[in-house]
Design a protein around this motif. Structure first.
Motif, PDB file in Angstrom:
ATOM      1  N   PRO A 243       0.822  -1.209   0.000  1.00 29.46           N
ATOM      2  CA  PRO A 243       0.000   0.000   0.000  1.00 29.46           C
ATOM      3  C   PRO A 243       0.856   1.260   0.000  1.00 29.46           C
ATOM      4  N   ALA A 244       0.470   2.212  -0.841  1.00 25.32           N
ATOM      5  CA  ALA A 244       1.279   3.410  -1.036  1.00 25.32           C
ATOM      6  C   ALA A 244       0.842   4.581  -0.171  1.00 25.32           C
ATOM      7  N   MET A 245      -0.394   4.587   0.308  1.00 24.97           N
ATOM      8  CA  MET A 245      -0.894   5.744   1.048  1.00 24.97           C
ATOM      9  C   MET A 245      -0.976   5.473   2.541  1.00 24.97           C
ATOM     10  N   THR A 246      -0.486   6.436   3.326  1.00 28.34           N
ATOM     11  CA  THR A 246      -0.663   6.435   4.779  1.00 28.34           C
ATOM     12  C   THR A 246      -1.362   7.737   5.153  1.00 28.34           C
ATOM     13  N   LEU A 247      -2.517   7.634   5.780  1.00 31.32           N
ATOM     14  CA  LEU A 247      -3.294   8.811   6.183  1.00 31.32           C
ATOM     15  C   LEU A 247      -3.067   9.078   7.665  1.00 31.32           C
ATOM     16  N   THR A 248      -2.609  10.289   7.981  1.00 30.91           N
ATOM     17  CA  THR A 248      -2.304  10.635   9.375  1.00 30.91           C
ATOM     18  C   THR A 248      -2.951  11.965   9.740  1.00 30.91           C
ATOM     19  N   ALA A 249      -3.027  12.206  11.024  1.00 33.26           N
ATOM     20  CA  ALA A 249      -3.465  13.502  11.556  1.00 33.26           C
ATOM     21  C   ALA A 249      -2.820  13.690  12.922  1.00 33.26           C
ATOM     22  N   ASP A 250      -2.504  14.932  13.263  1.00 29.70           N
ATOM     23  CA  ASP A 250      -1.944  15.242  14.579  1.00 29.70           C
ATOM     24  C   ASP A 250      -3.069  15.579  15.536  1.00 29.70           C
ATOM     25  N   ALA A 251      -3.038  14.973  16.715  1.00 31.30           N
ATOM     26  CA  ALA A 251      -4.093  15.214  17.699  1.00 31.30           C
ATOM     27  C   ALA A 251      -4.225  16.708  17.993  1.00 31.30           C
ATOM     28  N   ALA A 252      -5.460  17.181  18.050  1.00 32.41           N
ATOM     29  CA  ALA A 252      -5.723  18.598  18.297  1.00 32.41           C
ATOM     30  C   ALA A 252      -5.875  18.909  19.773  1.00 32.41           C
TER      31      ALA A 252
END
Length: 376
Positions: A243-252
Motif C-alpha cells: 500500500p502506497a498511502m498512509t493517512l495521518t493527523a496530529d491530535a488537536a
C-alpha cells in the motif's frame, strides 16, 4: 501548506507495484490506471512513478485528466482517456496525443469533426461490450461500428489503435461471466482485426485479471487498484503488493473526562468510566466516512483505537483510556500496516465496501506528501 492531516504517498511503493505487475503480466505491457487523481494519490507524481516502474501506457477516465498529464509534461507515452460525453475539447485532446475510446457512433462523429481542427488523426480504441453492459457496443452492433470507424480511418481522420473491453466479475474467480466475456472479446477483436487487415492492440484485464487470468492479458493489462498496493481480491491475499498511502493527523486536543460523558453529536458514545479522549482533526469533509462512527479503528499511543462517537465534518474523537498522549502527537488512520495500524482494506472490510472507495474519497484539503519516486 501546513495541515494537521496529510496523506503520505510512497512513490517507491507505486513503482514497485507496477514492476511486480509487469512481471506478472508475463510479456504484456502495463497500462497504469491513474484516473480519479490516481485513486486519490495524485495524478502527475503517480504517473511518473508508474512509468519508472515499467508502465508503458497510462489510462485515465476523463479527457480533462489526459490534458492535465500532457500539460504537466508527461510526454512520450500513450495516454488513454476512457469516458467521454458530447462536446468535450476533443480537438485539443487529439492535438496533444491523448488516445480516445469509441464505443458508440456519436463519439465517432465528434472525433471525425475534431481531427481536422487538431491537424492530425484521432488515435482511437474501439470498445466492445462483452457483458459488462455499461460502455461500448455489443455484438449486435459491432460490425457496423467497426465498418464506420474503418471508413473514417480511410478518410484520414482516425487511426484505429486498439480494441478493448472490461470485465464485470474478474474479482470473483470462477464467476461464469469471465469465460463468456473472454470468448466474446476474442471473437469481437478478431473481427475488428480482420476488417482492419492488421493486428490491433488488445486489452481487457484489470488488476484482478492481470494477477489471476493469464488468458486475459492479451497485449496490454490495465491495473488500477493494484498500482496503489491494494488487493483486487482480498480473499486471495495481498499478492506481494505494498500500500502506497498512509493517512495521518496530529491530535488537536487531549483531555480527561468523567464517566458518563456523552461524546460528539447525538451522544452515540458515552464513557463508561473516567478516561482520556483525543480529538483528531479529520472528518467526513476530509474523506473519513461518517458511517465509520463507532466502528473504524485508528492507531494512536501504541495501539489501535476505535472512533468514539460520530465522525464530524472536520474531526472525530478516540478514547485512550488511561494511556498517555499529547496534542500534536500523530494518529495513523490507515497505512500499510507495518506498525499495527489499520489498512485501507481493514476500513473497507469494516464498512462493507472496497478499498478503492477508501483511498479515492480522501479530500482535496488533505495535502499529499510524497516520498521516494523518480528524480524528474
Amino acid at each position: 501548506m501546513s495541515s494537521p492531516a496529510q496523506a503520505r504517498v510512497d512513490l517507491d511503493a507505486v513503482s514497485g507495484n507496477v514492476a511486480l505487475l509487469r512481471e506478472r503480466a508475463a510479456g504484456a505491457e502495463v497500462m497504469a490506471m491513474i484516473k480519479a487523481e490516481a485513486y486519490g494519490h495524485g495524478l502527475v507524481p503517480v504517473a511518473r512513478a508508474a512509468l519508472a516502474g515499467g508502465a508503458t501506457w497510462l489510462g485515465v477516465a476523463k479527457v480533462a485528466e489526459g490534458l492535465a498529464l500532457r500539460a504537466a509534461g508527461v510526454a512520450g507515452v500513450p495516454v488513454l482517456a476512457g469516458l467521454s460525453v458530447p462536446g468535450e475539447p476533443y480537438a485539443e485532446a487529439v492535438s496533444v496525443g491523448v488516445d480516445l475510446v469509441v464505443g458508440d457512433r456519436w463519439m465517432l462523429d465528434e472525433l471525425a469533426a475534431a481531427a481536422p481542427r487538431a491537424g492530425r488523426p484521432a488515435r482511437v480504441h474501439l470498445k466492445a461490450d462483452t457483458g459488462m453492459t455499461r460502455g461500448g457496443t455489443g455484438p449486435g452492433g459491432w460490425a457496423g461500428l467497426v465498418d464506420a470507424v474503418l471508413a473514417a480511418e480511410a478518410a484520414g481522420v482516425l487511426e484505429v489503435v486498439g480494441v478493448m473491453s472490461h470485465f464485470a466479475c474478474a474479482d470473483e474467480p470462477g464467476h461464469p461471466s469471465i469465460v463468456r466475456q473472454l470468448a466474446a472479446f476474442t471473437e469481437m477483436a478478431a473481427h475488428a482485426e480482420k476488417a482492419a487487415g492488421r493486428r490491433l492492440v488488445k486489452h481487457l484485464a484489470n488488476s484482478a485479471a492481470a494477477l489471476t487470468l493469464p488468458e486475459a492479458r492479451f497485449d496490454v493489462v490495465r491495473p488500477g487498484i493494484a498500482v496503489y498496493g491494494l488487493t483486487p481480491i482480498p480473499a486471495r491475499g495481498g499478492f506481494g503488493l505494498r500500500p502506497a498511502m498512509t493517512l495521518t493527523a496530529d491530535a488537536a486536543l487531549v483531555k480527561r473526562v468523567p464517566a458518563g460523558a456523552g461524546v460528539s453529536y447525538g451522544h452515540t458514545y458515552v464513557t463508561e468510566r473516567e478516561t482520556t479522549l483525543a480529538v483528531v482533526p479529520a472528518g467526513y469533509g476530509d474523506g473519513v466516512p461518517r458511517h465509520g462512527s463507532n466502528l473504524l479503528e485508528v492507531f494512536a499511543a501504541g495501539r489501535r483505537r476505535r472512533i468514539a462517537g460520530r465522525v464530524c465534518m472536520d474531526q472525530f474523537v478516540i478514547d485512550l483510556g488511561d494511556d498517555a498522549m499529547a496534542a500534536g502527537d500523530e494518529v495513523v488512520l490507515f497505512g500499510p500496516g507495518d506498525r499495527g495500524e489499520p489498512t485501507a482494506q481493514d476500513w473497507a472490510d469494516a464498512l462493507g465496501t472496497i478499498s478503492y472507495e477508501i483511498v479515492t474519497r480522501i479530500g482535496g484539503r488533505v495535502p499529499r506528501v510524497y516520498t521516494g519516486g523518480p528524480d524528474v
